[in-house]
Design an enzyme around this catalytic site. Sequence first.
Site, PDB file in Angstrom:
ATOM      1  N   HIS A 240       0.849  -1.191   0.000  1.00  0.00           N
ATOM      2  CA  HIS A 240       0.000   0.000   0.000  1.00  0.00           C
ATOM      3  C   HIS A 240       0.883   1.238   0.000  1.00  0.00           C
ATOM      4  O   HIS A 240       1.862   1.320   0.747  1.00  0.00           O
ATOM      5  CB  HIS A 240      -0.897   0.000   1.245  1.00  0.00           C
ATOM      6  CG  HIS A 240      -1.960   1.072   1.221  1.00  0.00           C
ATOM      7  ND1 HIS A 240      -1.670   2.406   1.412  1.00  0.00           N
ATOM      8  CD2 HIS A 240      -3.303   0.999   1.023  1.00  0.00           C
ATOM      9  CE1 HIS A 240      -2.790   3.112   1.335  1.00  0.00           C
ATOM     10  NE2 HIS A 240      -3.791   2.282   1.095  1.00  0.00           N
ATOM     11  N   CYS A 278      -3.900   2.568  -4.487  1.00  0.00           N
ATOM     12  CA  CYS A 278      -4.798   3.418  -3.710  1.00  0.00           C
ATOM     13  C   CYS A 278      -4.833   4.803  -4.344  1.00  0.00           C
ATOM     14  O   CYS A 278      -3.863   5.564  -4.253  1.00  0.00           O
ATOM     15  CB  CYS A 278      -4.346   3.506  -2.253  1.00  0.00           C
ATOM     16  SG  CYS A 278      -5.407   4.574  -1.244  1.00  0.00           S
ATOM     17  N   HIS A 305      -7.911   0.342  -4.101  1.00  0.00           N
ATOM     18  CA  HIS A 305      -8.615   1.228  -3.180  1.00  0.00           C
ATOM     19  C   HIS A 305      -9.040   2.435  -4.001  1.00  0.00           C
ATOM     20  O   HIS A 305      -8.185   3.213  -4.450  1.00  0.00           O
ATOM     21  CB  HIS A 305      -7.709   1.709  -2.049  1.00  0.00           C
ATOM     22  CG  HIS A 305      -7.389   0.667  -1.031  1.00  0.00           C
ATOM     23  ND1 HIS A 305      -6.595   0.937   0.067  1.00  0.00           N
ATOM     24  CD2 HIS A 305      -7.759  -0.620  -0.912  1.00  0.00           C
ATOM     25  CE1 HIS A 305      -6.478  -0.157   0.797  1.00  0.00           C
ATOM     26  NE2 HIS A 305      -7.179  -1.116   0.212  1.00  0.00           N
ATOM     27  N   ASP A 352     -13.085   3.275  -0.655  1.00  0.00           N
ATOM     28  CA  ASP A 352     -12.289   3.553   0.542  1.00  0.00           C
ATOM     29  C   ASP A 352     -12.757   4.843   1.206  1.00  0.00           C
ATOM     30  O   ASP A 352     -13.125   5.808   0.531  1.00  0.00           O
ATOM     31  CB  ASP A 352     -10.823   3.668   0.126  1.00  0.00           C
ATOM     32  CG  ASP A 352      -9.861   3.393   1.259  1.00  0.00           C
ATOM     33  OD1 ASP A 352     -10.315   2.988   2.339  1.00  0.00           O
ATOM     34  OD2 ASP A 352      -8.647   3.576   1.056  1.00  0.00           O
ATOM     35  N   HIS A 353     -12.762   4.835   2.544  1.00  0.00           N
ATOM     36  CA  HIS A 353     -12.977   6.040   3.354  1.00  0.00           C
ATOM     37  C   HIS A 353     -14.225   6.825   2.967  1.00  0.00           C
ATOM     38  O   HIS A 353     -14.135   7.933   2.429  1.00  0.00           O
ATOM     39  CB  HIS A 353     -11.762   6.960   3.289  1.00  0.00           C
ATOM     40  CG  HIS A 353     -10.502   6.321   3.780  1.00  0.00           C
ATOM     41  ND1 HIS A 353      -9.304   6.988   3.811  1.00  0.00           N
ATOM     42  CD2 HIS A 353     -10.246   5.085   4.258  1.00  0.00           C
ATOM     43  CE1 HIS A 353      -8.369   6.180   4.282  1.00  0.00           C
ATOM     44  NE2 HIS A 353      -8.923   5.008   4.557  1.00  0.00           N
ATOM     45  N   TYR A 369     -14.912   4.397   7.952  1.00  0.00           N
ATOM     46  CA  TYR A 369     -15.475   3.091   7.606  1.00  0.00           C
ATOM     47  C   TYR A 369     -16.918   2.917   8.076  1.00  0.00           C
ATOM     48  O   TYR A 369     -17.332   1.822   8.425  1.00  0.00           O
ATOM     49  CB  TYR A 369     -14.582   1.973   8.169  1.00  0.00           C
ATOM     50  CG  TYR A 369     -13.259   1.899   7.453  1.00  0.00           C
ATOM     51  CD1 TYR A 369     -13.150   1.254   6.235  1.00  0.00           C
ATOM     52  CD2 TYR A 369     -12.129   2.531   7.979  1.00  0.00           C
ATOM     53  CE1 TYR A 369     -11.947   1.199   5.557  1.00  0.00           C
ATOM     54  CE2 TYR A 369     -10.922   2.492   7.305  1.00  0.00           C
ATOM     55  CZ  TYR A 369     -10.835   1.821   6.107  1.00  0.00           C
ATOM     56  OH  TYR A 369      -9.640   1.779   5.423  1.00  0.00           O
TER      57      TYR A 369
END
Length: 394
Positions: A240, A278, A305, A352-353, A369
């Site tokens: 990542h 990501c 991501h 994501d997020h 999350y």
Amino acid sequence: MIANGPLMTACMRWFGPSDPVSLSHIKQAGCTGVVTALHEVPNGEVWPLALIEQRRSIIEKEGLSWQVVESLPVHEDIKTRTGNFRRYLDHYKESILNLGKAGITTITYNFMPVLDWTRTDLSFELEDGSRALRFEMAAFCAFDRWILKRDGSENDYTASQLEQAWNRFISMTEAEKMRLQQNIIAGLPGSEESFTLDELKNALGRYQNIDSQLLRRHLVEFLQDICPVAEQAGIRMAIHPDDPPFPILGLPRIVSTGPQLEALFQAVPSLSNGLCFCTGSLGVRPDNDLPRMVRQFGERIQFLHLRSTLRNDHGDFFEANHLEGDVDMVSVVREVLAIMRSQGRSLPMRPDHGHQMLDDLTKKTNPGYSAIGRLRGLAELRGLERGIAGLLYN
């Protein structure tokens, strides 16, 4: 699949049985899989096969699949090549073998020193009343210089940044200073460690003589050790990127840019040396051309991501809506679909997020999350993907 090409495999991150977002909720969101980890196993210890299989059984009973681990933490002794790093390296290899026996195909990890992903504000209120994660450079500098009081911190910021940070610091109440400290060092979801101020200083001290060149060498040596084991287990490792993708607290960052990734893959050419792409982390840097990076590293991308951030000239950024912000998500998804079609495979993807919004505003959730914000992101991403796929494949 759609027409003549594959679609991404929709997943969500799940933090285990204690996660306030249940497997049932994830399935209702339209996911077919989850990405998760054995967060209860102490960092550096072996993941037992029996516990892995027990977790898999829980997931499969809900009609979901588990192919991607996020994350298998890398102990600080391994990153610094000190202390008991050989023991922890052996544990890491054993965990890889156990995960392979249980049918896992991808392991996500990071090589960020000391702190995992970092934000200064976990409930930044947007114009529509929803809340997002935010990184504010002035607040972070204020923490570094006048709360942590790290030696030499004044040399890591410009005069303008220090002035802004001081004004920010003196304007904060004691409660706000404490909240800032907790946000940075108490550990965000999925983080490997949490610290007190003294513990953080001690952890930073271990990197006093480790610059980016030496840390990169340690990462290469780590991969040279584990990639043969991953190949044996039928597993692809997926690193990542750094989050944020620039040095913090005097620590080097070595997985932040295209050239850094290219050098890493050249140093360890095994295809088990892969990438978790990501868009949020890489997208914080304006010098990262994300669509081009998808084309360049398509063979290495094992996991996606998808999120977007909005940055400014001060070094601040916050989590934007998935199809807004600075990330050209349309171009990224178009390139991902082209890669999957050429390789004949489906890549696992998770939104994501997400923002904290609607009913989740009154619930206790893991920062970034909550359920509804990620559901919105997933719906937008799947709609975007279907639209692009219809144009590409038909």
